[in-house]
Motif scaffolding. Structure first.
Motif, PDB file in Angstrom:
ATOM      1  N   ASP A  18      20.595 -22.233  11.161  1.00 34.94           N
ATOM      2  CA  ASP A  18      20.069 -20.902  11.928  1.00 34.94           C
ATOM      3  C   ASP A  18      21.633 -20.335  12.212  1.00 34.94           C
ATOM      4  N   ILE A  19      21.744 -19.298  13.001  1.00 36.57           N
ATOM      5  CA  ILE A  19      23.053 -18.663  13.153  1.00 36.57           C
ATOM      6  C   ILE A  19      23.345 -19.111  14.597  1.00 36.57           C
ATOM      7  N   SER A  20      22.708 -18.627  15.460  1.00 39.20           N
ATOM      8  CA  SER A  20      22.950 -18.813  16.824  1.00 39.20           C
ATOM      9  C   SER A  20      22.303 -20.320  17.141  1.00 39.20           C
ATOM     10  N   MET A  21      23.629 -21.034  17.582  1.00 42.99           N
ATOM     11  CA  MET A  21      23.452 -22.447  18.004  1.00 42.99           C
ATOM     12  C   MET A  21      24.466 -22.766  19.138  1.00 42.99           C
ATOM     13  N   PRO A  22      24.333 -23.770  19.846  1.00 45.04           N
ATOM     14  CA  PRO A  22      25.422 -24.068  20.677  1.00 45.04           C
ATOM     15  C   PRO A  22      26.623 -24.640  20.087  1.00 45.04           C
ATOM     16  N   ASP A  23      27.806 -24.346  20.726  1.00 46.39           N
ATOM     17  CA  ASP A  23      29.056 -24.778  20.050  1.00 46.39           C
ATOM     18  C   ASP A  23      29.577 -24.253  18.957  1.00 46.39           C
TER      19      ASP A  23
ATOM     20  N   LYS B 164      26.106 -25.567  -1.020  1.00 50.73           N
ATOM     21  CA  LYS B 164      25.270 -24.341  -0.755  1.00 50.73           C
ATOM     22  C   LYS B 164      24.772 -24.290   0.732  1.00 50.73           C
ATOM     23  N   VAL B 165      24.679 -23.156   1.302  1.00 47.74           N
ATOM     24  CA  VAL B 165      24.536 -22.965   2.468  1.00 47.74           C
ATOM     25  C   VAL B 165      23.287 -21.823   2.679  1.00 47.74           C
ATOM     26  N   LEU B 166      22.274 -22.014   3.080  1.00 44.50           N
ATOM     27  CA  LEU B 166      21.217 -21.187   3.424  1.00 44.50           C
ATOM     28  C   LEU B 166      21.007 -20.665   4.735  1.00 44.50           C
ATOM     29  N   ILE B 167      21.005 -19.561   5.135  1.00 38.80           N
ATOM     30  CA  ILE B 167      20.853 -19.011   6.402  1.00 38.80           C
ATOM     31  C   ILE B 167      19.461 -18.811   6.620  1.00 38.80           C
ATOM     32  N   LEU B 168      18.829 -19.465   7.694  1.00 35.45           N
ATOM     33  CA  LEU B 168      17.381 -19.229   8.001  1.00 35.45           C
ATOM     34  C   LEU B 168      17.239 -18.896   9.374  1.00 35.45           C
ATOM     35  N   SER B 169      17.298 -17.372   9.810  1.00 35.53           N
ATOM     36  CA  SER B 169      17.622 -17.073  11.006  1.00 35.53           C
ATOM     37  C   SER B 169      16.555 -15.733  11.436  1.00 35.53           C
ATOM     38  N   THR B 170      16.446 -15.413  12.753  1.00 36.88           N
ATOM     39  CA  THR B 170      15.849 -14.099  13.067  1.00 36.88           C
ATOM     40  C   THR B 170      16.728 -12.727  13.020  1.00 36.88           C
ATOM     41  N   HIS B 171      17.949 -13.119  12.772  1.00 35.92           N
ATOM     42  CA  HIS B 171      19.005 -11.963  13.078  1.00 35.92           C
ATOM     43  C   HIS B 171      19.006 -11.280  11.579  1.00 35.92           C
TER      44      HIS B 171
ATOM     45  N   LEU C  51      27.918 -13.494   4.988  1.00 34.24           N
ATOM     46  CA  LEU C  51      28.356 -13.332   3.501  1.00 34.24           C
ATOM     47  C   LEU C  51      29.776 -13.730   3.520  1.00 34.24           C
ATOM     48  N   ARG C  52      30.811 -13.275   4.265  1.00 42.01           N
ATOM     49  CA  ARG C  52      32.174 -13.552   4.379  1.00 42.01           C
ATOM     50  C   ARG C  52      32.274 -15.278   4.424  1.00 42.01           C
ATOM     51  N   SER C  53      31.408 -15.730   5.143  1.00 36.67           N
ATOM     52  CA  SER C  53      31.603 -17.210   5.297  1.00 36.67           C
ATOM     53  C   SER C  53      31.007 -18.091   4.292  1.00 36.67           C
ATOM     54  N   GLY C  54      30.670 -17.460   3.029  1.00 36.06           N
ATOM     55  CA  GLY C  54      30.435 -18.234   1.832  1.00 36.06           C
ATOM     56  C   GLY C  54      29.017 -18.654   1.511  1.00 36.06           C
ATOM     57  N   ILE C  55      28.045 -18.087   2.293  1.00 36.90           N
ATOM     58  CA  ILE C  55      26.632 -18.384   2.224  1.00 36.90           C
ATOM     59  C   ILE C  55      26.148 -18.229   0.905  1.00 36.90           C
ATOM     60  N   ALA C  56      25.096 -19.173   0.424  1.00 33.16           N
ATOM     61  CA  ALA C  56      24.378 -18.814  -0.720  1.00 33.16           C
ATOM     62  C   ALA C  56      23.107 -18.230  -0.984  1.00 33.16           C
ATOM     63  N   GLY C  57      22.526 -18.151   0.308  1.00 33.68           N
ATOM     64  CA  GLY C  57      21.291 -17.325   0.611  1.00 33.68           C
ATOM     65  C   GLY C  57      21.227 -17.176   2.139  1.00 33.68           C
ATOM     66  N   TYR C  58      20.178 -16.106   2.247  1.00 36.11           N
ATOM     67  CA  TYR C  58      19.740 -15.592   3.677  1.00 36.11           C
ATOM     68  C   TYR C  58      18.511 -15.394   3.639  1.00 36.11           C
ATOM     69  N   LEU C  59      17.599 -16.171   4.516  1.00 34.69           N
ATOM     70  CA  LEU C  59      16.014 -15.772   4.635  1.00 34.69           C
ATOM     71  C   LEU C  59      15.578 -15.558   6.011  1.00 34.69           C
ATOM     72  N   LEU C  60      14.824 -14.755   6.346  1.00 39.63           N
ATOM     73  CA  LEU C  60      14.463 -14.596   7.866  1.00 39.63           C
ATOM     74  C   LEU C  60      13.591 -15.679   8.221  1.00 39.63           C
ATOM     75  N   LYS C  61      13.149 -15.659   9.159  1.00 37.66           N
ATOM     76  CA  LYS C  61      12.392 -16.822   9.795  1.00 37.66           C
ATOM     77  C   LYS C  61      10.920 -16.600   9.804  1.00 37.66           C
ATOM     78  N   ASP C  62      10.643 -15.384   9.240  1.00 34.12           N
ATOM     79  CA  ASP C  62       9.161 -15.006   9.193  1.00 34.12           C
ATOM     80  C   ASP C  62       9.193 -15.220   7.477  1.00 34.12           C
ATOM     81  N   THR C  63       9.756 -16.207   6.809  1.00 30.92           N
ATOM     82  CA  THR C  63       9.603 -16.112   5.506  1.00 30.92           C
ATOM     83  C   THR C  63       8.123 -17.083   5.189  1.00 30.92           C
TER      84      THR C  63
END
Length: 213
Positions: A56-61, A79-86, A96-108
């Motif tokens: 996810d994106i929003s997490m503590p610390d 390989k980092v896959l973002i799975l987020s509501t954002h 994208l700048r952080s080097g992720i390989a994919g991005y999905l929304l949590k309603d996938t």
């Protein structure tokens, strides 16, 4: 064929449980570990060396974006896959700048997740249609500047942020800026909210990483 190892990072236990159930139904993958925050996950991922990290994106610390950036340095090629509501342009651009390989929304749906994992396993990138639209908008208008987040802050907030990063307390910042400690606290809360971090520790890390000070 050996199953690909997946590591899950999300601060909601019930979501991690649900995601593990979904992954059990996708052939060729196994969950190697999980964590509720990026700070704990980093050490675990270095030790386990999974093939794919779903975060996810929003997490503590440590946010998912910060985690991705750190992993690219520690384990190049992971390989980092973002799975987020954002799905806003700011988060997408930073991810994208952080080097992720994919991005999905949590309603996938399960099929889309399986497709994304297949693409990542083959060394390709995968973005859900909603994220692809945001990316297209970014490219049409130009990706947000690296210091766009800084532009969200007022001059006073930028001054407070600089002193926070330097390690000053609210009382010490108040003395330097000739304002009350309560006002400093309000500025601190506003900065944390604007930058989408959880606490002062993650704020300092974020500010340094994104060169906001």
């Amino acid at each position: 064929m050996q199953a690909k190892k997946i590591y899950i990072v999300d601060d909601h236990l019930i979501f991690r449980m649900g995601l593990k159930l979904v992954l059990k139904g996708i052939e060729g993958y196994e969950v190697a570990g999980e964590a509720e925050n990026g700070k704990y996950a980093l050490g675990q991922i270095k030790a386990l060396k999974p093939d794919i990290v779903i975060t996810d994106i929003s997490m503590p610390d440590v946010s998912g974006i910060e985690l991705s950036a750190q992993l690219q340095q520690a384990l190049p090629g992971i390989k980092v896959l973002i799975l987020s509501t954002h799905n806003d342009a700011g988060n997408v651009a930073m991810a994208l700048r952080s080097g992720i390989a994919g991005y999905l929304l949590k309603d996938t749906v399960k099929h889309e997740l399986a497709l994304a994992l297949g693409y990542l396993s083959a060394g390709k990138k995968f973005f859900s249609p909603g994220i692809s639209e945001v990316m297209a908008g970014c490219m049409a208008g130009g990706l947000p500047e690296e210091n766009e987040e800084k532009q969200q802050l007022s001059e006073r907030e930028q001054a407070v942020l600089r002193l926070i990063v330097e390690g000053y307390s609210n009382n010490e910042i108040a003395d330097q800026l000739f304002i009350s400690p309560k006002t400093v606290g309000n500025h601190r809360a506003n900065i944390i909210q604007k930058l989408g971090v959880r606490n002062t520790a993650s704020l300092v890390s974020y500010a340094i990483r994104h060169q906001l000070v």
